[in-house]
Design a protein around this motif. Structure first.
Motif, mmCIF file in Angstrom:
data_model
loop_
_atom_site.group_PDB
_atom_site.id
_atom_site.type_symbol
_atom_site.label_atom_id
_atom_site.label_comp_id
_atom_site.label_asym_id
_atom_site.label_seq_id
_atom_site.Cartn_x
_atom_site.Cartn_y
_atom_site.Cartn_z
ATOM 1 N N MET A 72 0.828 -1.219 0.000
ATOM 2 C CA MET A 72 0.000 0.000 0.000
ATOM 3 C C MET A 72 0.859 1.264 0.000
ATOM 4 N N LEU A 73 0.457 2.201 -0.840
ATOM 5 C CA LEU A 73 1.121 3.500 -0.876
ATOM 6 C C LEU A 73 0.716 4.313 0.353
ATOM 7 N N GLU A 74 -0.526 4.154 0.768
ATOM 8 C CA GLU A 74 -1.043 4.790 1.980
ATOM 9 C C GLU A 74 -2.247 3.978 2.407
ATOM 10 N N HIS A 75 -2.629 4.100 3.661
ATOM 11 C CA HIS A 75 -3.888 3.503 4.098
ATOM 12 C C HIS A 75 -4.386 4.250 5.329
ATOM 13 N N ALA A 76 -5.698 4.180 5.556
ATOM 14 C CA ALA A 76 -6.295 4.921 6.664
ATOM 15 C C ALA A 76 -7.632 4.300 7.033
ATOM 16 N N VAL A 78 -11.470 5.076 7.721
ATOM 17 C CA VAL A 78 -12.490 6.089 7.440
ATOM 18 C C VAL A 78 -13.849 5.460 7.752
ATOM 19 N N PHE A 79 -14.680 6.129 8.557
ATOM 20 C CA PHE A 79 -16.006 5.605 8.915
ATOM 21 C C PHE A 79 -15.934 4.182 9.464
ATOM 22 N N GLY A 80 -14.872 3.857 10.196
ATOM 23 C CA GLY A 80 -14.789 2.524 10.801
ATOM 24 C C GLY A 80 -14.351 1.423 9.852
ATOM 25 N N ASN A 81 -14.081 1.776 8.592
ATOM 26 C CA ASN A 81 -13.557 0.789 7.639
ATOM 27 C C ASN A 81 -12.155 1.198 7.211
ATOM 28 N N PHE A 82 -11.426 0.227 6.675
ATOM 29 C CA PHE A 82 -10.083 0.537 6.188
ATOM 30 C C PHE A 82 -10.101 0.772 4.685
ATOM 31 N N TYR A 83 -9.299 1.758 4.279
ATOM 32 C CA TYR A 83 -9.161 2.096 2.864
ATOM 33 C C TYR A 83 -7.667 2.245 2.583
ATOM 34 N N ASP A 105 -9.163 10.351 1.149
ATOM 35 C CA ASP A 105 -9.441 11.363 2.170
ATOM 36 C C ASP A 105 -8.150 12.116 2.551
ATOM 37 N N TRP A 106 -8.284 13.070 3.479
ATOM 38 C CA TRP A 106 -7.133 13.924 3.839
ATOM 39 C C TRP A 106 -5.978 13.106 4.408
ATOM 40 N N GLN A 107 -6.283 12.000 5.095
ATOM 41 C CA GLN A 107 -5.213 11.187 5.690
ATOM 42 C C GLN A 107 -4.349 10.570 4.593
ATOM 43 N N GLY A 108 -5.013 10.064 3.547
ATOM 44 C CA GLY A 108 -4.289 9.493 2.408
ATOM 45 C C GLY A 108 -3.506 10.568 1.669
#
Ligand code: 5GP
Length: 213
Positions: A72-76, A78-83, A105-108
């Motif tokens: 993964m390049l990034e992960h976070a 969001v709303f209780g799920n992982f993206y 989202d902003w975290q990614g």
């Protein structure tokens, strides 16, 4: 067709309901050389969503396996799920000189901006014209329960608080106008000197012509 230039990473963030997904789809239809970064997620598919097209729908275990394997390049969360954003398609696009579009989202956005690929990022935040309009758009999708919508409105406030971290901000009052501004940003960013490595050879050619006169 891929371009003779370095592909850029176009990151689009916004609270859900601000029009980001529609704008992303319009962009992909406008320029077939661009590639949408299909994220992996642990959330369940909504009606009409297809695995591999909208998301890679994965179990929590499978998702964690991808993270552990460094895929993964990034992960976070969001709303209780992982993206998360799978890395290899992005690297392939860059090699081919293709632009990649991210709906994250902003975290990614922060993680990719702070990664080794940060110099290739162009980030855009899409704001709704008002919170009343955001609420209306979320409800009109008819896809989520009241409880889910209330959760999304709370998350929207948090998402909007990160607007100033982005290179560009678009207020999406009218979709057609917003799309025109989005295309203008992309056109200008593609013309940056640093994204046109072929310029060195081109100017060398001009200098040869000078010398031959
Ligand atoms: P949705 O579940 O409505 O499709 O997406 C929820 C939120 O997760 C949206 O703000 C979307 O931009 C964000 N999101 C989707 N994919 C990714 C991803 O790969 N990484 C991150 N950080 N956020 C993502």
């Amino acid at each position: 067709m891929a371009q003779d230039r370095r592909g850029l990473l176009l990151i689009l963030s916004s609270p859900s309901g601000a029009g980001k997904s529609t704008l992303t789809k319009m962009l992909m239809a406008w320029d077939a050389s661009m590639r949408f970064s299909v994220s992996a997620t642990t959330r369940k598919p909504r009606a009409g969503e297809a695995d591999g097209r909208d998301y890679f729908f994965r179990s929590r275990d499978a998702f964690e396996g991808m993270v552990a394997a460094g895929e993964m390049l990034e992960h976070a969360e969001v709303f209780g799920n992982f993206y998360g954003t799978p890395k290899s398609p992005v690297e392939a696009n860059m090699r081919e000189g293709r632009d990649t579009v991210f709906d994250i989202d902003w975290q990614g956005g922060q993680q990719i901006r702070n990664s080794a690929l940060g110099g290739d990022v162009v980030s855009i935040f899409v704001l709704p014209p008002s919170i009343a309009e955001l609420d209306r758009r979320l409800r009109s999708r008819g896809q989520d329960s009241d409880e889910v919508i209330a959760g999304r409105m709370a998350k929207s406030r948090d998402e909007i608080s990160h607007w100033a971290e982005y290179d560009y901000v678009l207020i999406n009052e009218d979709l057609g106008d917003t799309f025109e501004r989005l295309k203008t940003i992309l056109t200008a960013e593609r013309l940056r000197r640093t994204r046109q490595p072929m310029l060195n050879d081109f100017v060398r050619g001009l200098n040869k012509e000078f010398l031959a006169r």
